[in-house]
Write a protein that holds these residues in place. Structure first.
Motif, PDB file in Angstrom:
ATOM      1  N   VAL A  33       0.840  -1.198   0.000  1.00  0.00           N
ATOM      2  CA  VAL A  33       0.000   0.000   0.000  1.00  0.00           C
ATOM      3  C   VAL A  33       0.872   1.242   0.000  1.00  0.00           C
ATOM      4  O   VAL A  33       1.849   1.339   0.744  1.00  0.00           O
ATOM      5  N   ASP A  34       0.502   2.185  -0.830  1.00  0.00           N
ATOM      6  CA  ASP A  34       1.158   3.481  -0.892  1.00  0.00           C
ATOM      7  C   ASP A  34       0.270   4.495  -0.170  1.00  0.00           C
ATOM      8  O   ASP A  34      -0.947   4.510  -0.383  1.00  0.00           O
ATOM      9  N   LEU A  35       0.863   5.331   0.665  1.00  0.00           N
ATOM     10  CA  LEU A  35       0.072   6.328   1.398  1.00  0.00           C
ATOM     11  C   LEU A  35      -0.671   7.277   0.467  1.00  0.00           C
ATOM     12  O   LEU A  35      -1.759   7.750   0.801  1.00  0.00           O
ATOM     13  N   ILE A 103     -11.676   5.443   8.046  1.00  0.00           N
ATOM     14  CA  ILE A 103     -10.666   4.653   8.748  1.00  0.00           C
ATOM     15  C   ILE A 103     -10.065   3.664   7.753  1.00  0.00           C
ATOM     16  O   ILE A 103     -10.777   2.892   7.121  1.00  0.00           O
ATOM     17  N   ALA A 104      -8.738   3.732   7.627  1.00  0.00           N
ATOM     18  CA  ALA A 104      -8.016   2.797   6.769  1.00  0.00           C
ATOM     19  C   ALA A 104      -7.398   1.738   7.663  1.00  0.00           C
ATOM     20  O   ALA A 104      -6.465   2.011   8.424  1.00  0.00           O
ATOM     21  N   SER A 105      -7.954   0.534   7.588  1.00  0.00           N
ATOM     22  CA  SER A 105      -7.489  -0.572   8.417  1.00  0.00           C
ATOM     23  C   SER A 105      -8.129  -1.861   7.933  1.00  0.00           C
ATOM     24  O   SER A 105      -9.038  -1.837   7.100  1.00  0.00           O
ATOM     25  N   ARG A 106      -7.671  -2.953   8.488  1.00  0.00           N
ATOM     26  CA  ARG A 106      -8.320  -4.238   8.263  1.00  0.00           C
ATOM     27  C   ARG A 106      -8.719  -4.841   9.606  1.00  0.00           C
ATOM     28  O   ARG A 106      -9.137  -5.982   9.695  1.00  0.00           O
ATOM     29  N   ASP A 107      -8.597  -4.043  10.648  1.00  0.00           N
ATOM     30  CA  ASP A 107      -8.796  -4.482  12.019  1.00  0.00           C
ATOM     31  C   ASP A 107     -10.236  -4.252  12.461  1.00  0.00           C
ATOM     32  O   ASP A 107     -10.719  -3.117  12.463  1.00  0.00           O
ATOM     33  N   THR A 108     -10.904  -5.305  12.872  1.00  0.00           N
ATOM     34  CA  THR A 108     -12.302  -5.194  13.298  1.00  0.00           C
ATOM     35  C   THR A 108     -12.456  -4.435  14.622  1.00  0.00           C
ATOM     36  O   THR A 108     -13.576  -4.133  15.014  1.00  0.00           O
ATOM     37  N   ASP A 109     -11.345  -4.104  15.287  1.00  0.00           N
ATOM     38  CA  ASP A 109     -11.420  -3.302  16.513  1.00  0.00           C
ATOM     39  C   ASP A 109     -12.093  -1.956  16.270  1.00  0.00           C
ATOM     40  O   ASP A 109     -12.614  -1.345  17.202  1.00  0.00           O
ATOM     41  N   THR A 124     -19.541   7.353   7.156  1.00  0.00           N
ATOM     42  CA  THR A 124     -18.318   6.624   7.470  1.00  0.00           C
ATOM     43  C   THR A 124     -17.789   5.925   6.224  1.00  0.00           C
ATOM     44  O   THR A 124     -18.548   5.554   5.332  1.00  0.00           O
ATOM     45  N   LEU A 125     -16.480   5.779   6.193  1.00  0.00           N
ATOM     46  CA  LEU A 125     -15.806   5.153   5.064  1.00  0.00           C
ATOM     47  C   LEU A 125     -14.748   4.201   5.598  1.00  0.00           C
ATOM     48  O   LEU A 125     -13.896   4.602   6.396  1.00  0.00           O
ATOM     49  N   ALA A 126     -14.821   2.946   5.189  1.00  0.00           N
ATOM     50  CA  ALA A 126     -13.805   1.944   5.532  1.00  0.00           C
ATOM     51  C   ALA A 126     -12.912   1.755   4.311  1.00  0.00           C
ATOM     52  O   ALA A 126     -13.404   1.461   3.225  1.00  0.00           O
ATOM     53  N   ILE A 127     -11.614   1.932   4.504  1.00  0.00           N
ATOM     54  CA  ILE A 127     -10.651   1.753   3.417  1.00  0.00           C
ATOM     55  C   ILE A 127      -9.815   0.519   3.740  1.00  0.00           C
ATOM     56  O   ILE A 127      -9.148   0.466   4.775  1.00  0.00           O
ATOM     57  N   ALA A 128      -9.874  -0.476   2.857  1.00  0.00           N
ATOM     58  CA  ALA A 128      -9.143  -1.736   3.049  1.00  0.00           C
ATOM     59  C   ALA A 128      -7.889  -1.735   2.192  1.00  0.00           C
ATOM     60  O   ALA A 128      -7.877  -1.168   1.101  1.00  0.00           O
ATOM     61  N   PRO A 129      -6.831  -2.427   2.671  1.00  0.00           N
ATOM     62  CA  PRO A 129      -5.568  -2.434   1.929  1.00  0.00           C
ATOM     63  C   PRO A 129      -5.534  -3.380   0.736  1.00  0.00           C
ATOM     64  O   PRO A 129      -4.490  -3.569   0.145  1.00  0.00           O
ATOM     65  N   GLY A 130      -6.641  -3.947   0.365  1.00  0.00           N
ATOM     66  CA  GLY A 130      -6.714  -4.884  -0.750  1.00  0.00           C
ATOM     67  C   GLY A 130      -7.710  -5.969  -0.413  1.00  0.00           C
ATOM     68  O   GLY A 130      -8.115  -6.122   0.750  1.00  0.00           O
ATOM     69  N   ALA A 131      -8.130  -6.721  -1.401  1.00  0.00           N
ATOM     70  CA  ALA A 131      -9.136  -7.763  -1.180  1.00  0.00           C
ATOM     71  C   ALA A 131      -8.663  -8.780  -0.145  1.00  0.00           C
ATOM     72  O   ALA A 131      -9.442  -9.255   0.673  1.00  0.00           O
ATOM     73  N   HIS A 132      -7.367  -9.082  -0.145  1.00  0.00           N
ATOM     74  CA  HIS A 132      -6.808 -10.033   0.812  1.00  0.00           C
ATOM     75  C   HIS A 132      -6.875  -9.487   2.246  1.00  0.00           C
ATOM     76  O   HIS A 132      -7.021 -10.250   3.191  1.00  0.00           O
ATOM     77  N   GLY A 133      -6.788  -8.175   2.395  1.00  0.00           N
ATOM     78  CA  GLY A 133      -6.767  -7.564   3.720  1.00  0.00           C
ATOM     79  C   GLY A 133      -8.065  -6.895   4.114  1.00  0.00           C
ATOM     80  O   GLY A 133      -8.105  -6.125   5.069  1.00  0.00           O
ATOM     81  N   ILE A 146     -14.089   1.230   0.431  1.00  0.00           N
ATOM     82  CA  ILE A 146     -13.192   1.220  -0.721  1.00  0.00           C
ATOM     83  C   ILE A 146     -12.119   0.168  -0.447  1.00  0.00           C
ATOM     84  O   ILE A 146     -11.571   0.123   0.654  1.00  0.00           O
ATOM     85  N   THR A 147     -11.864  -0.662  -1.430  1.00  0.00           N
ATOM     86  CA  THR A 147     -10.774  -1.623  -1.336  1.00  0.00           C
ATOM     87  C   THR A 147      -9.700  -1.179  -2.313  1.00  0.00           C
ATOM     88  O   THR A 147      -9.961  -1.075  -3.521  1.00  0.00           O
ATOM     89  N   LEU A 148      -8.530  -0.867  -1.799  1.00  0.00           N
ATOM     90  CA  LEU A 148      -7.431  -0.401  -2.642  1.00  0.00           C
ATOM     91  C   LEU A 148      -7.064  -1.488  -3.651  1.00  0.00           C
ATOM     92  O   LEU A 148      -7.064  -2.666  -3.325  1.00  0.00           O
ATOM     93  N   GLY A 149      -6.789  -1.073  -4.851  1.00  0.00           N
ATOM     94  CA  GLY A 149      -6.402  -2.005  -5.902  1.00  0.00           C
ATOM     95  C   GLY A 149      -7.562  -2.595  -6.692  1.00  0.00           C
ATOM     96  O   GLY A 149      -7.356  -3.376  -7.601  1.00  0.00           O
TER      97      GLY A 149
END
Length: 150
Positions: A33-35, A103-109, A124-133, A146-149
């Motif tokens: 992931v690129d910032l 929030i950009a994370s894959r953590d359910t916390d 609210t917007l959840a940003i995931a680092p990719g389908a795997h994450g 949004i899922t990056l990639g």
């Protein structure tokens, strides 16, 4: 209509997007992931008013400098990154400091943070680092995702 009213202040001005990035969960080699990509994903939701990257004490000076050069406010904590990020994001939601909480994370916390913001009428917007994450719990809790990639 309630949601749209919360996205602007009394004068009708856009209250913007507050972006909170869980560095240890997003900036992993396996996600590549690129910032800049995270920032661009959040900008699709509106004007960024806060851009924070949360890191632990093991973050390299090079990462901190690169993030700051890209306009991120870097928050380094010796404690649990998740706790600091969740407290700060919750404060933004309670104080209605932005119209959208991203929030950009894959953590359910962070699911309770998104749910609380939604209950207050904040988009609210959840940003995931990719389908795997991607976290289905975060994606399903957020107004948008949004899922990056992809």
């Amino acid at each position: 209509m309630e949601l749209l009213g919360r996205l602007t202040d009394e004068s009708g001005r856009d209250r913007g997007v507050a972006l909170f990035v869980d560095g240890p969960n997003i900036l992993r080699d396996e996600f590549d992931v690129d910032l800049d990509d995270v920032r661009e994903a959040a900008e699709k939701a509106g004007r960024l008013v806060t851009i924070r990257l949360y890191l632990d004490e093991h973050a390299t000076p090079g990462l901190i400098q690169a993030a700051e050069a890209r306009g991120f406010e870097v928050v380094v904590t010796s404690g649990d990154v998740d706790v600091k990020l969740a407290v700060d994001a919750t404060r933004f939601a309670v104080e209605e400091s932005a119209g959208t909480l991203a929030i950009a994370s894959r953590d359910t916390d962070f699911k309770p943070v998104l749910e609380m913001a939604n209950a207050r009428g904040i988009r609210t917007l959840a940003i995931a680092p990719g389908a795997h994450g991607r976290s289905d719990a975060l994606r399903n809790s957020a107004t948008e995702s949004i899922t990056l990639g992809e």
